[in-house]
Motif scaffolding. Structure first.
Motif, PDB file in Angstrom:
ATOM      1  N   ASN A 105       0.827  -1.216   0.000  1.00 11.21           N
ATOM      2  CA  ASN A 105       0.000   0.000   0.000  1.00 11.21           C
ATOM      3  C   ASN A 105       0.862   1.267   0.000  1.00 11.21           C
ATOM      4  OD1 ASN A 105       0.856   0.057   2.630  1.00 11.21           O
ATOM      5  ND2 ASN A 105      -1.166   0.396   3.516  1.00 11.21           N
ATOM      6  N   ARG A 109      -3.393   7.702  -2.860  1.00 14.74           N
ATOM      7  CA  ARG A 109      -4.693   7.705  -2.177  1.00 14.74           C
ATOM      8  C   ARG A 109      -5.670   6.773  -2.885  1.00 14.74           C
ATOM      9  NH1 ARG A 109      -7.037  13.309  -1.209  1.00 14.74           N
ATOM     10  NH2 ARG A 109      -8.303  12.073   0.201  1.00 14.74           N
ATOM     11  N   ARG A 152      -4.759   3.254  -1.904  1.00  8.27           N
ATOM     12  CA  ARG A 152      -5.090   2.918  -0.519  1.00  8.27           C
ATOM     13  C   ARG A 152      -6.585   2.780  -0.290  1.00  8.27           C
ATOM     14  NH1 ARG A 152      -0.486   7.091   1.526  1.00  8.27           N
ATOM     15  NH2 ARG A 152       1.274   5.665   1.269  1.00  8.27           N
ATOM     16  N   PHE A 207      -2.793  -2.781  11.748  1.00  7.51           N
ATOM     17  CA  PHE A 207      -1.443  -2.763  12.315  1.00  7.51           C
ATOM     18  C   PHE A 207      -1.373  -3.531  13.634  1.00  7.51           C
ATOM     19  CE2 PHE A 207      -2.172   0.992   9.813  1.00  7.51           C
ATOM     20  CZ  PHE A 207      -0.999   1.222   9.136  1.00  7.51           C
ATOM     21  N   ASN A 247      -3.353   1.434  16.328  1.00 10.88           N
ATOM     22  CA  ASN A 247      -3.257   2.787  15.777  1.00 10.88           C
ATOM     23  C   ASN A 247      -4.604   3.442  15.538  1.00 10.88           C
ATOM     24  OD1 ASN A 247      -0.633   2.014  15.755  1.00 10.88           O
ATOM     25  ND2 ASN A 247      -0.373   2.054  13.547  1.00 10.88           N
ATOM     26  N   PHE A 300      -7.538   6.293  16.194  1.00  7.82           N
ATOM     27  CA  PHE A 300      -7.458   7.725  16.474  1.00  7.82           C
ATOM     28  C   PHE A 300      -7.987   7.943  17.889  1.00  7.82           C
ATOM     29  CE2 PHE A 300      -8.452   7.510  11.778  1.00  7.82           C
ATOM     30  CZ  PHE A 300      -7.119   7.508  11.413  1.00  7.82           C
ATOM     31  N   HIS A 339      -8.729  10.350  19.781  1.00  4.94           N
ATOM     32  CA  HIS A 339      -9.685  11.410  20.129  1.00  4.94           C
ATOM     33  C   HIS A 339     -11.055  11.171  19.502  1.00  4.94           C
ATOM     34  CE1 HIS A 339      -7.998  12.306  16.283  1.00  4.94           C
ATOM     35  NE2 HIS A 339      -8.719  13.383  16.104  1.00  4.94           N
ATOM     36  N   VAL A 365     -12.586  10.648   3.082  1.00  5.38           N
ATOM     37  CA  VAL A 365     -11.851  10.209   1.892  1.00  5.38           C
ATOM     38  C   VAL A 365     -12.816   9.881   0.757  1.00  5.38           C
ATOM     39  CG1 VAL A 365     -10.238   8.504   0.986  1.00  5.38           C
ATOM     40  CG2 VAL A 365      -9.976   9.353   3.317  1.00  5.38           C
ATOM     41  N   SER A 418       2.838   6.330  14.063  1.00  5.88           N
ATOM     42  CA  SER A 418       1.991   5.185  13.722  1.00  5.88           C
ATOM     43  C   SER A 418       0.532   5.606  13.532  1.00  5.88           C
ATOM     44  CB  SER A 418       2.096   4.124  14.810  1.00  5.88           C
ATOM     45  OG  SER A 418       1.810   4.691  16.069  1.00  5.88           O
ATOM     46  N   THR A 419       0.093   6.619  14.282  1.00  4.51           N
ATOM     47  CA  THR A 419      -1.272   7.118  14.122  1.00  4.51           C
ATOM     48  C   THR A 419      -1.427   7.796  12.756  1.00  4.51           C
ATOM     49  OG1 THR A 419      -1.269   7.540  16.493  1.00  4.51           O
ATOM     50  CG2 THR A 419      -3.074   8.485  15.232  1.00  4.51           C
ATOM     51  N   GLU A 427       0.356   7.116  10.172  1.00  3.69           N
ATOM     52  CA  GLU A 427       0.435   6.077   9.153  1.00  3.69           C
ATOM     53  C   GLU A 427      -0.913   5.387   8.956  1.00  3.69           C
ATOM     54  OE1 GLU A 427       3.560   3.253   9.894  1.00  3.69           O
ATOM     55  OE2 GLU A 427       4.786   4.321   8.414  1.00  3.69           O
ATOM     56  N   ALA A 428      -1.630   5.177  10.064  1.00  5.83           N
ATOM     57  CA  ALA A 428      -2.947   4.563   9.954  1.00  5.83           C
ATOM     58  C   ALA A 428      -3.861   5.428   9.099  1.00  5.83           C
ATOM     59  CB  ALA A 428      -3.543   4.361  11.348  1.00  5.83           C
ATOM     60  N   ALA A 429      -3.763   6.747   9.279  1.00  7.77           N
ATOM     61  CA  ALA A 429      -4.591   7.653   8.480  1.00  7.77           C
ATOM     62  C   ALA A 429      -4.179   7.608   7.014  1.00  7.77           C
ATOM     63  CB  ALA A 429      -4.488   9.077   9.019  1.00  7.77           C
ATOM     64  N   LYS A 430      -2.875   7.560   6.779  1.00 10.30           N
ATOM     65  CA  LYS A 430      -2.379   7.442   5.404  1.00 10.30           C
ATOM     66  C   LYS A 430      -2.926   6.188   4.745  1.00 10.30           C
ATOM     67  CE  LYS A 430       2.226   9.472   5.546  1.00 10.30           C
ATOM     68  NZ  LYS A 430       3.634   9.044   5.676  1.00 10.30           N
ATOM     69  N   ALA A 431      -2.840   5.074   5.496  1.00 10.96           N
ATOM     70  CA  ALA A 431      -3.266   3.788   4.951  1.00 10.96           C
ATOM     71  C   ALA A 431      -4.754   3.799   4.611  1.00 10.96           C
ATOM     72  CB  ALA A 431      -2.955   2.664   5.938  1.00 10.96           C
ATOM     73  N   LEU A 432      -5.511   4.701   5.233  1.00  5.76           N
ATOM     74  CA  LEU A 432      -6.938   4.808   4.934  1.00  5.76           C
ATOM     75  C   LEU A 432      -7.201   5.769   3.779  1.00  5.76           C
ATOM     76  CD1 LEU A 432      -8.307   4.914   8.584  1.00  5.76           C
ATOM     77  CD2 LEU A 432      -8.895   3.187   6.886  1.00  5.76           C
ATOM     78  N   GLY A 433      -6.136   6.357   3.231  1.00  2.00           N
ATOM     79  CA  GLY A 433      -6.304   7.219   2.071  1.00  2.00           C
ATOM     80  C   GLY A 433      -6.477   8.691   2.400  1.00  2.00           C
ATOM     81  N   PHE A 434      -6.226   9.092   3.643  1.00  2.00           N
ATOM     82  CA  PHE A 434      -6.325  10.508   3.994  1.00  2.00           C
ATOM     83  C   PHE A 434      -5.291  11.304   3.205  1.00  2.00           C
ATOM     84  CE2 PHE A 434      -8.498  10.886   8.342  1.00  2.00           C
ATOM     85  CZ  PHE A 434      -9.138   9.664   8.225  1.00  2.00           C
ATOM     86  N   SER A 435      -5.630  12.542   2.849  1.00  2.00           N
ATOM     87  CA  SER A 435      -4.644  13.426   2.227  1.00  2.00           C
ATOM     88  C   SER A 435      -3.810  14.073   3.329  1.00  2.00           C
ATOM     89  CB  SER A 435      -5.343  14.513   1.416  1.00  2.00           C
ATOM     90  OG  SER A 435      -6.023  15.383   2.292  1.00  2.00           O
ATOM     91  N   GLN A 465      -5.874  16.549   5.206  1.00  2.00           N
ATOM     92  CA  GLN A 465      -6.865  15.895   6.084  1.00  2.00           C
ATOM     93  C   GLN A 465      -6.186  15.331   7.325  1.00  2.00           C
ATOM     94  OE1 GLN A 465      -8.470  13.121   3.258  1.00  2.00           O
ATOM     95  NE2 GLN A 465     -10.235  14.406   2.785  1.00  2.00           N
ATOM     96  N   ASP A 470      -7.492  16.818  10.798  1.00  2.00           N
ATOM     97  CA  ASP A 470      -8.383  15.958  11.574  1.00  2.00           C
ATOM     98  C   ASP A 470      -7.679  15.020  12.545  1.00  2.00           C
ATOM     99  OD1 ASP A 470     -11.190  16.475  10.511  1.00  2.00           O
ATOM    100  OD2 ASP A 470     -10.034  16.249   8.677  1.00  2.00           O
ATOM    101  N   ILE A 471      -6.391  14.812  12.357  1.00  2.00           N
ATOM    102  CA  ILE A 471      -5.675  13.903  13.261  1.00  2.00           C
ATOM    103  C   ILE A 471      -4.592  14.675  14.026  1.00  2.00           C
ATOM    104  CG2 ILE A 471      -4.379  11.749  13.457  1.00  2.00           C
ATOM    105  CD1 ILE A 471      -7.159  11.361  12.233  1.00  2.00           C
ATOM    106  N   LEU A 482      -4.906  16.286  18.086  1.00  2.00           N
ATOM    107  CA  LEU A 482      -4.105  15.598  19.103  1.00  2.00           C
ATOM    108  C   LEU A 482      -3.015  16.507  19.643  1.00  2.00           C
ATOM    109  CD1 LEU A 482      -3.820  12.044  17.504  1.00  2.00           C
ATOM    110  CD2 LEU A 482      -5.140  12.708  19.506  1.00  2.00           C
TER     111      LEU A 482
END
Ligand SMILES: Nc1ncnc2c1ncn2[C@@H]1O[C@H](COP(=O)(O)OP(=O)(O)OP(=O)(O)O)[C@@H](O)[C@H]1O
Ligand SMILES: [Mg+2]
Lengths: 248, 248
Positions: free
Chosen positions: A56, A81, A84, A91, A95, A97, A99, A113, B144-145, B147-155, B158, B162-163, B167
């Motif tokens: 990915n 994107r 993905r 993971f 990991n 979020f 909040h 997304v 790692s947090t 990366e999780a967002a990246k893996a979900l396709g976040f720009s 974003q 949002d993350i 935080l």
């Protein structure tokens, strides 16, 4: 070239990957057909995580090719994107979020997304909560959930994107022995539903049960691969034999 | 109400403690205007300095070297010079370089007045500290947090919005509160370019009434209360942002 279902959904050919001077993947090839479950097992540091993180595009690739549904991942113009959206990942450390509540964690990616409308996303998220058996935990924050519960939220979060392939990187390795099974059960059900999965795991019994094909890695190469039956009962390579004798 | 105001007149006649802004409606008007000017100045500077902090921290993570250097230079410049010198620089150096515009009375006037320059100057001053504060918070968000967002396709945007920011915000709130308290105190510098804020109006009153002692005691208490309210609000905000099961 358009991809069709009789071709591998994920096709890795002669993959090489280095971190600086250190080459950690030295020519790995493997194919995953739609609906197939493959397991990658091997000693620590052998490159299992690195391989699936290349799929990915969390890791870039120096040489070789990875095709996901006919799309080349090793392409400078790749839209990561878009890739993905098709490839979900879970993971070892969940990991989530921290909040966002469990439900919000699941809803976030489809809303942001995929830009889906809130009502249908919430409906889907509630179905997924049910699927991973977390009814009643919708409004809990990750910090209020056990490891196993968090990992199931993470699986649901990934599924909410309706991926075509799921990557699991030792997703039970950080869990208490009692909670391992609840997560494995969720993955097993997913596999039975026909989800294409690439799993890195140390759970040999589980691998044997769910995998269509097992790959054994050592020092950045695939030493041996085969069906679970031949792999576990009839390993040829001495490195595989030694690993299995230590772990079984 | 009249009796209340009259009491201060008696106080003056009896004891010599002169608080004209309590019994004299003209001075009262000046004090109230000064108070609201301080509030307006503080609120605008708070908002702009936080925006500058967030954008600056975002730009500091940019892959472009010159963008990072530019932000770094801005921080150095504003942290390592006195805020009064900055204010004079904006008001006298930049202010006189800008073209003049026609005034309501047919003459010419500077494009931006003292109030606008005070807002700009103080926002950049506090903003420089806010960039650093936000950056430290962003660095505290685990990779790692992200990366999780990246893996979900976040720009990238974003992820930041949002993350990372939500935080980081929770981590830096105490430091941010500290800087914002400083900012409110620093608004008194606007006095130096004749912005009619609270201290400036107090000065007007004591010039007319020769009651410096009373006015300065009153000023000290007034700022003490004003900053106290801000500290209280920031504490409440910090508590309301607390995530169950997360952080200390
Ligand atoms: N970001 C990185 N920078 C440098 N080296 C790395 C990085 N990530 C992994 N490596 C190295 O690459 C090799 C393979 O690591 P990888 O994480 O893929 O192993 P693994 O098979 O998943 O091991 P484990 O079972 O412990 O998770 C290791 O030698 C590791 O030190
Ligand atoms: Mg690993």
């Amino acid at each position: 070239m358009t991809w069709s279902e009789d071709q591998p959904m994920v096709s890795i050919k002669n993959l090489h990957k280095s971190f600086g001077e250190l080459e950690v993947i030295k020519g790995v090839s493997l194919d995953v057909m739609k609906g197939e479950v493959i397991c990658i097992i091997g000693p620590s540091g052998s490159g299992k995580s690195t391989i699936i993180r290349c799929v990915n595009a969390l890791n870039d690739i120096q040489e070789g090719s990875i095709m996901v549904e006919g799309q080349e991942v090793n392409d400078p113009d790749l839209d990561k994107r878009e890739l993905r959206k098709k490839v979900g990942m879970v993971f070892q450390q969940y990991n989530l979020f921290p909040h966002k509540t469990a439900l919000e964690n699941i809803m976030m990616a489809p809303l942001l997304v995929l830009k889906q409308d809130k009502e249908s996303v919430e409906k889907l998220a509630r179905q997924l909560v049910k699927k991973v058996r977390l009814e009643g935990k919708e409004d809990s924050y990750p910090g209020e959930l056990s490891g196993g519960q968090q990992q199931r939220v993470a699986i649901a979060r990934s599924l909410a994107m309706s991926p075509d392939v799921m990557l699991f990187d030792e997703v039970t390795a950080a869990l208490d022995p009692e909670t391992v099974n609840e997560v494995l059960l969720t993955i097993k059900e997913l596999a039975e539903d026909g989800m294409t999965c690439i799993l890195v795991t140390h759970e040999m019994g589980f691998a044997r049960e769910v995998a269509d094909h097992i790959y054994f890695t050592d020092k950045g190469v695939i030493v041996e691969h085969g069906s679970p039956a031949t792999f576990f009962d009839d390993a040829k390579d001495p490195r595989t034999k030694e690993f299995l004798s230590q772990i079984l | 109400m009249e009796a209340f105001f009259e009491w201060f007149k008696w106080l003056y006649d009896d004891t010599g403690i002169n608080l004209p802004f309590m019994y004299d409606s003209y001075d009262r008007g000046r004090m109230i205007n000064g108070f609201f000017m301080t509030i307006k100045l503080s609120v605008l500077c708070l908002i702009f300095s936080i925006i500058i902090g967030m954008i600056g921290a975002w730009l500091q993570a940019s892959p472009l070297k010159w963008t990072r250097r530019f932000v770094g230079g801005y921080i150095q410049l504003f942290r390592n010079t006195p805020p009064l010198v900055q204010l004079y620089f904006f008001y006298f150096a930049i202010g006189t370089m800008l073209p003049k515009v026609a005034s309501d009375y047919g003459g010419e006037q500077p494009m931006l007045g003292g109030f606008a320059w005070a807002v700009i100057s103080l926002s950049f001053f506090a903003g420089a500290f806010n960039v650093e504060i936000f950056r430290s918070g962003i660095e505290a968000v685990p990779n790692s947090t992200i990366e999780a967002a990246k893996a979900l396709g976040f720009s990238r945007l974003q992820i930041y919005k949002d993350i990372t920011l939500p935080l980081a915000f929770r981590v830096v709130l105490p430091a941010l509160a500290n800087n914002l308290v400083n900012l409110v105190k620093t608004t008194t510098l606007a006095y130096a370019i004749a912005v009619p804020e609270m201290l400036y109006e107090a000065n007007q009153i004591w010039s007319d009434n020769v009651n410096v002692t009373e006015m300065m005691i009153f000023m000290l208490l007034a700022y003490f209360l004003l900053v106290g309210v801000l500290v209280w609000a920031m504490n409440r905000w910090e508590r309301s942002l607390k995530i169950p099961g997360y952080g200390a």
